[in-house]
Design an enzyme around this catalytic site. Structure first.
Site, PDB file in Angstrom:
ATOM      1  CD  GLU A 115     -29.173 -41.875  -9.815  1.00  0.00           C
ATOM      2  OE1 GLU A 115     -30.515 -42.234  -9.458  1.00  0.00           O
ATOM      3  OE2 GLU A 115     -29.688 -40.761  -9.816  1.00  0.00           O
ATOM      4  CD  GLU A 151     -29.492 -40.218  -0.667  1.00  0.00           C
ATOM      5  OE1 GLU A 151     -29.283 -39.161  -0.557  1.00  0.00           O
ATOM      6  OE2 GLU A 151     -30.119 -40.896  -1.749  1.00  0.00           O
ATOM      7  CE  LYS A 190     -33.821 -39.697  -2.779  1.00  0.00           C
ATOM      8  NZ  LYS A 190     -33.281 -41.100  -4.368  1.00  0.00           N
ATOM      9  CD  GLU A 234     -37.744 -43.837  -4.788  1.00  0.00           C
ATOM     10  OE1 GLU A 234     -37.026 -43.362  -4.845  1.00  0.00           O
ATOM     11  OE2 GLU A 234     -38.207 -44.681  -5.372  1.00  0.00           O
TER      12      GLU A 234
END
Length: 499
Positions: free
Chosen positions: A264, A318, A321, A327
């Site tokens: 990542e 997303e 999250k 985030e």
């Protein structure tokens, strides 16, 4: 005749081995699904193929995802979640059943190449760390039973928090509190030739300590260097420094054969008021420079030329999250499949900047040249960086070439600065060079020395070649030559048998 057949088989096996070794560094993307508004896996598979993404990481073994990516050619890294570590570590039968029901029915149509056992366990609540290595052994045993242990590698991912020290890189050391599970894990990785998987985020280092970490250094844009006092190695970006900290930590424990894989990394495009660096421009700059840096196969200062596989986080924003605003905004795409910002996964093209972004003069009306007020030392350092880590083709300023005269540092630096500036979207940050670069509205071209303009062919011919060949290296050329030679040898052997 029998000896000839044996020689042919040996050559073919050598050729196949060489082709694997010559693959070079790769760029993949993480497909996180912690959201309630994402497209179906079938549509995601189409999106991934459309953008020529060839490597994908998912965090579980979703049957829907495996079905969607069957026969696409996309290589998959699948995961065993932290919540499954307990049953997977306790009973071999649990792993055998999982492999039989959730993986084998879709393999090899779904090209699974890695299985991650747990994710960043040292960051989570509870004591799941002790479960990781037993679960890894059980997964490997399950793969051995079906003959896939050499085709699918087993590992686990970690955050940079697994280190107690990461600066300077040569002082990199694992946190002693994790030694009870790290040592057997590293032994497992070394024995099975699996990579050490690390999640690396220069963004957090900058966000949490902006007084100690410059934005340019985090974005691969720095024209100055950070020196490791122990080794004398020079670092122009935080990514390389963090990778080398892992390598030095491994070497300190005498694990010198384990390769590092980045599972990542990335940069958020939106954040809260306290996260001013989380912008589409910075996300685009980071990921573009990351891709170019990786596929250039330059390695890191401590591991020059070492191949490095990297996965960008993440495919989508997303919305479920938790945490700060950033985030939920790491995606390359919105849930409606439109791009958050343009990104060239090949690393070969000029940075494609969206029209609504606040980058300066993307229509080719500005150039970047060296400041007459800059010191000779600063200019030389910036020029060396542009022609080196900056991936600028500086052949045009060599003797007898069109931009060599006048043979002055300011003139040569101006040509190199502008080439880098135009190749990277003509943004303000791309003309910084530690304060030695300045933007101008007048074309600096003269005689046969043509300065590049973004989106135009007006440039010394060598510049186009430089962009197109970013992903090539001497190693790849040698591999290609040897592979071709072996292939021709195999053909000759085959024809000799026919006659």
């Amino acid at each position: 005749m029998a000896r000839g057949v044996e020689q042919l088989i040996f050559l073919i096996s050598l050729l196949l081995t060489l082709l694997v070794l010559c693959r070079g560094s790769t760029i993949g993307v993480c497909y996180g699904r912690n959201a309630d508004d994402l497209p179906t896996p079938d549509k995601v598979a189409q999106l991934v193929q459309q953008h020529k993404i060839k490597y994908l990481r998912i965090y579980d073994s979703s049957i829907q995802v495996l079905k969607a990516f069957a026969n696409t050619g996309v290589e998959l890294m699948i995961g065993i979640t932290n919540s499954d570590l307990l049953p997977f570590s306790q009973f071999q039968s649990n792993v055998d059943t999982w492999l039989k029901n959730s993986v084998l029915p879709y393999y090899p149509a779904a090209r699974i190449t890695y299985i991650t056992v747990g994710a960043e366990v040292t960051e989570g609540p509870g004591n799941a760390s002790a479960l990781v290595v037993p679960a890894m052994h059980n997964v490997l045993m399950a793969l051995k039973k079906v003959g896939l242990h050499k085709k699918i590698k087993v590992s686990s991912t970690h955050s940079l928090g697994v280190l107690s020290r990461s600066f300077p890189p040569s002082a990199g050391a694992f946190n002693s509190s994790h030694a009870f599970f790290l040592k057997p894990m590293l032994e497992f990785l070394a024995e099975n030739q699996s990579p050490f998987m690390i999640d690396i985020y220069p963004y957090y280092a900058y966000r949490d300590s902006p007084n100690n970490v410059s934005l340019d250094y985090a974005l691969f844009e720095s024209s100055s260097e950070v020196i490791d006092p122990n080794t004398g190695l020079l670092y122009t970006n935080m990514f390389d420094a963090q990778i080398d900290a892992i390598y030095f930590a491994l070497m300190a424990l005498n694990f010198r054969t384990i390769k590092v894989m980045v599972t990542e990394t990335g940069w958020p495009s939106k954040g809260s008021s306290k996260e001013k660096a989380a912008t589409p421009d910075n996300a685009q700059i980071y990921n573009t420079n990351l891709i170019r840096h990786v596929i250039n196969n330059s390695g890191t200062p401590a591991k020059l030329g070492e191949e490095l596989d990297v996965y960008i986080f993440s495919l989508f924003n997303e919305n479920r999250k938790p945490g700060m605003e950033s985030e939920r905004n790491w995606g390359l795409f919105y849930p409606d499949q439109t791009s958050v910002y343009s990104l060239d996964f090949s690393g070969k093209g000029v940075l494609d900047v969206p029209a609504n972004k606040s980058l300066t003069s993307f229509n080719g009306t500005t150039w970047c040249i060296a400041s007459n007020n800059a010191s000779q030392l600063d200019l030389q350092n910036a020029l060396d960086w542009a022609c080196g880590s900056g991936n600028v083709d500086c052949s045009a300023i060599q003797p007898s070439q069109p931009c060599f005269e006048p043979d002055t540092l300011v003139s040569h630096a101006s040509y190199a600065f502008n080439s880098y500036y135009q190749q990277n979207g003509a943004s303000d940050v791309a003309c910084s060079f530690g304060g030695t670069g300045v933007k101008v509205n007048k074309d600096p071209s003269y005689d046969n020395c043509m300065y590049m303009i973004t989106g135009s062919n007006k440039t010394a011919a060598s510049n186009t070649t430089a962009i197109a060949s970013t992903s090539s290296s001497a190693q790849n050329e040698a591999c290609a030559w040897i592979s071709s030679f072996l292939l021709m040898t195999c053909v000759v052997y085959f024809l000799s048998f026919e006659h």
